[in-house]
Design an enzyme around this catalytic site. Structure first.
Site, PDB file in Angstrom:
ATOM      1  N   CYS A  46      13.508  11.519   6.298  1.00  0.00           N
ATOM      2  CA  CYS A  46      13.743  10.954   7.628  1.00  0.00           C
ATOM      3  C   CYS A  46      15.168  11.220   8.084  1.00  0.00           C
ATOM      4  CB  CYS A  46      13.446   9.466   7.619  1.00  0.00           C
ATOM      5  SG  CYS A  46      14.355   8.579   6.365  1.00  0.00           S
ATOM      6  N   LYS A  68       0.860  -1.189   0.000  1.00  0.00           N
ATOM      7  CA  LYS A  68       0.000   0.000   0.000  1.00  0.00           C
ATOM      8  C   LYS A  68       0.892   1.234   0.000  1.00  0.00           C
ATOM      9  CE  LYS A  68      -1.938   2.744   3.044  1.00  0.00           C
ATOM     10  NZ  LYS A  68      -1.834   4.002   2.291  1.00  0.00           N
ATOM     11  N   GLU A  92      10.227  16.265  14.910  1.00  0.00           N
ATOM     12  CA  GLU A  92      10.539  16.216  13.487  1.00  0.00           C
ATOM     13  C   GLU A  92       9.727  17.302  12.771  1.00  0.00           C
ATOM     14  OE1 GLU A  92       9.233  12.654  11.546  1.00  0.00           O
ATOM     15  OE2 GLU A  92      11.179  12.399  10.594  1.00  0.00           O
TER      16      GLU A  92
HETATM   17  P1  NAD Z   1       2.464   8.396   7.771  1.00  0.00           P
HETATM   18  O1  NAD Z   1       2.857   7.622   8.956  1.00  0.00           O
HETATM   19  O2  NAD Z   1       1.396   9.397   7.896  1.00  0.00           O
HETATM   20  O3  NAD Z   1       1.959   7.419   6.598  1.00  0.00           O
HETATM   21  C1  NAD Z   1       2.769   6.375   6.106  1.00  0.00           C
HETATM   22  C2  NAD Z   1       1.890   5.304   5.506  1.00  0.00           C
HETATM   23  O4  NAD Z   1       1.098   4.710   6.523  1.00  0.00           O
HETATM   24  C3  NAD Z   1       0.915   5.798   4.453  1.00  0.00           C
HETATM   25  O5  NAD Z   1       0.841   4.840   3.418  1.00  0.00           O
HETATM   26  C4  NAD Z   1      -0.395   5.882   5.207  1.00  0.00           C
HETATM   27  O6  NAD Z   1      -1.541   5.747   4.396  1.00  0.00           O
HETATM   28  C5  NAD Z   1      -0.262   4.687   6.125  1.00  0.00           C
HETATM   29  N1  NAD Z   1      -1.085   4.727   7.335  1.00  0.00           N
HETATM   30  C6  NAD Z   1      -1.622   5.810   7.949  1.00  0.00           C
HETATM   31  N2  NAD Z   1      -2.302   5.418   9.040  1.00  0.00           N
HETATM   32  C7  NAD Z   1      -2.196   4.070   9.118  1.00  0.00           C
HETATM   33  C8  NAD Z   1      -2.683   3.087  10.035  1.00  0.00           C
HETATM   34  N3  NAD Z   1      -3.397   3.406  11.099  1.00  0.00           N
HETATM   35  N4  NAD Z   1      -2.348   1.802   9.809  1.00  0.00           N
HETATM   36  C9  NAD Z   1      -1.594   1.452   8.756  1.00  0.00           C
HETATM   37  N5  NAD Z   1      -1.129   2.324   7.850  1.00  0.00           N
HETATM   38  C10 NAD Z   1      -1.414   3.632   8.030  1.00  0.00           C
HETATM   39  O7  NAD Z   1       3.824   9.008   7.221  1.00  0.00           O
HETATM   40  P2  NAD Z   1       4.022   9.986   6.000  1.00  0.00           P
HETATM   41  O8  NAD Z   1       3.465  11.306   6.419  1.00  0.00           O
HETATM   42  O9  NAD Z   1       3.555   9.356   4.739  1.00  0.00           O
HETATM   43  O10 NAD Z   1       5.631  10.069   5.924  1.00  0.00           O
HETATM   44  C11 NAD Z   1       6.373  10.904   6.726  1.00  0.00           C
HETATM   45  C12 NAD Z   1       6.983  10.156   7.900  1.00  0.00           C
HETATM   46  O11 NAD Z   1       7.723   9.034   7.441  1.00  0.00           O
HETATM   47  C13 NAD Z   1       7.986  10.988   8.658  1.00  0.00           C
HETATM   48  O12 NAD Z   1       7.780  10.847  10.042  1.00  0.00           O
HETATM   49  C14 NAD Z   1       9.341  10.390   8.267  1.00  0.00           C
HETATM   50  O13 NAD Z   1      10.360  10.573   9.171  1.00  0.00           O
HETATM   51  C15 NAD Z   1       8.996   8.978   8.066  1.00  0.00           C
HETATM   52  N6  NAD Z   1       9.975   8.331   7.191  1.00  0.00           N
HETATM   53  C16 NAD Z   1      10.895   7.474   7.750  1.00  0.00           C
HETATM   54  C17 NAD Z   1      11.862   6.876   6.954  1.00  0.00           C
HETATM   55  C18 NAD Z   1      12.865   5.916   7.536  1.00  0.00           C
HETATM   56  O14 NAD Z   1      13.391   5.125   6.792  1.00  0.00           O
HETATM   57  N7  NAD Z   1      13.132   5.937   8.812  1.00  0.00           N
HETATM   58  C19 NAD Z   1      11.886   7.136   5.596  1.00  0.00           C
HETATM   59  C20 NAD Z   1      10.945   8.010   5.061  1.00  0.00           C
HETATM   60  C21 NAD Z   1       9.985   8.595   5.883  1.00  0.00           C
END
Ligand code: NAD
Length: 507
Positions: free
Chosen positions: A298, A189, A398
């Site tokens: 990130c 997803k 962040e």
């Molecule tokens: P997010 O957590 O809002 O969403 C990520 C994914 O999770 C999306 O596909 C979203 O639809 C899904 N999601 C949302 N709620 C969910 C639930 N309850 N259950 C399952 N899936 C759910 O994150 P974002 O805003 O898309 O991305 C930004 C965040 O990602 C930042 O905090 C960043 O630091 C982190 N990030 C981390 C890395 C790493 O490798 N450590 C890399 C890139 C981004």
């Protein structure tokens, strides 16, 4: 704002609105509902995607389970699996231009970086193919003359892959080829904000000959799709990249079935600048580290910890360099920093800056939204904030925007303490020409990656991941591949048992 370098709107032909469908059991499914993505930079609809509910998610999990249990992929030889992965890598390279434009329009990132992300991902597919061919278990031929122990590695089973919007193609490629190389089947997803490049990859998987049901794609939101993928009893593992808050929800959802959970989450990554460093290189790396992907990264080095003797001059140099970084139209070849992903997120970035100002911090540059002539409103100025104390939200949380926070220190001890004074532990870095200083920092920093005299370099060979609330498990490298494998020990008697029987039968 007048001293910044801004690339105003460039006139160019945009591709037609992309139609995204689910991929379930090898068939593209339109579904009854759709959702749209409006480009953050160009303020126009750039994709219309099928929107999954529970029914589509169930169907995708069922297809992945059936494909796994039937062995159509897991029981192929590693050579056969690797051949498909290598073919996918070639197809990615042949489709870089098309995927990158869509990624730019949906995410707001500069076209040159989108191209780099997509073409670089091909190497992850090739590396995963190499691991499939070379990975093996262990044998123990020293357990006694009538015993042989063999440790084999099996694919873990059905894997749910949930990805974020900031590097949609790259992060998917940190997970998917490794899961496939191991023999797993998957349900993917992508973020609802950037769904299209995952669909485009799905098209390439079919073209490369991946059997039906091995990779299923469902488009939609965290609820109900993501949470069902995390809690479903027929899923053996969930690997997630995204925010720490959602990572915790996924851990809870997965706990009902005790499935394996791998999490790549947020960071508040420091770069420590020692007075003996090559300060010009360090300033360049700090400028890159905070503005790359508009800071929506990130690994963003959103806080620097600078020795107080050099802090004033160093910050002045970073401000000077920041003015030269090209912000603006992401479709312009020369743009280095594009748009903020959503209006809400732009407001959140600004709220952090205004809160810090109210708490006594000083803005040395920027500090507000950026207007780019001829484009939508979702840009933010390069921003440098000093006079920050370690307790301020801007220094701890962040921000995920082009905002640099400056802290100062007197001794290495103090710099290491500030580095580790964080709920996060994704990455950390130090700039010094003294190898002993670098090594001491590297050993004591609580982080999954430590960079010395560089920032954000990565290789498929090197594991990536975080400690503390930055996540659990590792991606890429051999360690990342191993996450998708279960270890099984075979204990085999060779010849007759020479030991005395446990039950005395008198025979
Ligand atoms: P997010 O957590 O809002 O969403 C990520 C994914 O999770 C999306 O596909 C979203 O639809 C899904 N999601 C949302 N709620 C969910 C639930 N309850 N259950 C399952 N899936 C759910 O994150 P974002 O805003 O898309 O991305 C930004 C965040 O990602 C930042 O905090 C960043 O630091 C982190 N990030 C981390 C890395 C790493 O490798 N450590 C890399 C890139 C981004």
């Amino acid at each position: 704002m007048k001293d910044l370098t801004i690339n105003t709107a460039k006139s160019c032909d945009l591709p037609p609105v992309f139609t995204g469908r689910h991929l379930i059991d090898g068939v593209w499914v339109k579904g009854s509902e759709t959702f749209e993505r409006v480009s953050p930079s160009h303020d126009i609809v750039v994709s219309r995607s099928a929107k999954a509910g529970e029914a589509e998610t169930e169907a995708a999990v069922t297809a992945a389970r059936r494909a796994f249990d039937a062995g159509v992929w897991s029981q192929l030889s590693a050579k056969e699996r690797a051949t498909v992965l290598l073919q996918v890598a070639d197809l990615i390279e042949a489709n870089v231009a098309r995927i990158a434009v869509q990624e730019t329009l949906e995410s707001g990132k500069p076209i040159s970086q989108a191209r780099g992300e997509v073409s670089g991902a091909a190497d992850l597919w090739r590396y995963a193919a190499a691991l499939a061919r070379t990975s093996h278990g262990d044998s123990h031929n020293s357990l006694g003359e009538d015993m042989l122990g063999v440790v084999v590695k099996d694919p873990i089973g059905v894997v749910s892959i949930i990805t974020p919007w900031n590097f949609p193609f790259w992060i998917l490629s940190q997970k998917l080829p490794f899961a496939l190389a191991a023999g797993c089947t998957v349900v993917v997803k992508p973020s609802e904000v950037t769904p299209s490049s995952t669909v485009m990859l799905g098209e390439l998987l079919i073209e490369a000959g991946l059997p039906a049901g091995v990779c299923n794609i469902v488009l939609g939101y965290g609820e109900p799709v993501g949470s069902l993928m995390a809690s479903h009893k027929d899923v053996d593992m969930v690997t997630f990249t995204g925010s720490t808050a959602v990572g915790k929800q996924i851990t809870q959802a997965a706990s009902g079935t005790l499935k394996k959970v791998a999490l790549e989450l947020g960071g508040k990554n420091p770069q420590v600048i020692m007075p003996d460093a090559d300060l010009e290189n360090a300033a360049d790396a700090v400028t890159f580290g905070v503005y790359f992907n508009v800071g929506q990264c990130c690994n963003s080095s959103s806080r620097i910890i600078v020795h107080e003797d050099i802090a004033k001059a160093f910050v002045a140099r970073v401000v000077e360099m920041s003015r030269k970084v090209k912000f603006g139209d992401p479709l312009d070849e020369s743009t280095q920093v594009g748009a903020i992903v959503t209006a809400d997120h732009n407001a959140k970035i600004d709220a952090y800056v205004q809160e810090a100002i109210n708490a006594g911090a000083r803005v040395e540059l920027g500090g507000g939204p950026l207007e780019v002539e001829g484009l939508g409103p979702q840009f933010y100025q390069p921003t440098v904030v000093t006079g920050v104390t370690p307790d301020m939200a801007i220094a701890r949380e962040e921000v995920f925007g082009p905002v640099l926070t400056v802290l100062t220190f007197k001794t290495l001890e103090e710099a290491i303490k500030l580095t580790n004074d964080s709920d996060y532990g994704l990455s950390a870095g130090i700039w010094s020409t003294d190898i002993h200083t670098c090594l001491e920092f590297a050993r004591r920093a609580h982080a999954g990656t430590v960079w010395t005299n560089t920032w954000m370099d990565g290789y498929p060979e090197l594991a990536f991941g975080g400690v503390k609330q930055s996540g659990q498990g590792r991606e890429i490298g051999k360690y990342g591949y191993d996450e998708f494998l279960e270890v099984k020990s075979l204990v085999m008697r060779v010849g007759r048992d020479s030991r005395a029987p446990w039950v005395e039968t008198g025979a």
